[in-house]
Design a protein around this motif. Structure first.
Motif: not given
Length: 104
Positions: A59-88
């Motif tokens: 949602l933040s990629l779609y519209n970061g002003q309306v849907f802000p994302f806290a980068l610290t939340d990335l710590r809650g992801l396993d490696t595979a989803p995290l790598q996919r987020l980086y690619r996206s």
């Protein structure tokens, strides 16, 4: 009077070469980003803590002003989803000068 720094011919050549390399890499970055988005969508639709993080990130990629994302939340992801987020995210930042966008 302030002296403006000059850019040497070697520096200009290096910058030009880097831009050219980025242009050559753009199709691969875009393809990897789209593939990552397709793998992330089913994850975002599930009901789990990681799904919540992925959903908010997309949602933040779609519209970061309306849907802000806290980068610290990335710590809650396993490696595979995290790598996919980086690619996206790389796909979303790759287009320049009228290129494709993550959202429509």
């Amino acid at each position: 009077m302030q002296v403006q720094p000059t850019i040497g011919a070697d520096a200009l050549k290096a910058i030009s070469e880097r831009f050219a390399a980025e242009e050559r890499e753009r199709p691969a970055i875009r393809a990897a980003g789209i593939a990552a988005l397709h793998r992330l969508l089913p994850v975002a639709q599930r009901c789990s803590g990681q799904s919540r993080i992925v959903r908010r990130f997309l949602l933040s990629l779609y519209n970061g002003q309306v849907f802000p994302f806290a980068l610290t939340d990335l710590r809650g992801l396993d490696t595979a989803p995290l790598q996919r987020l980086y690619r996206s995210a790389a796909h979303g930042s790759a287009p320049r000068n009228g290129g494709a966008r993550v959202h429509r």
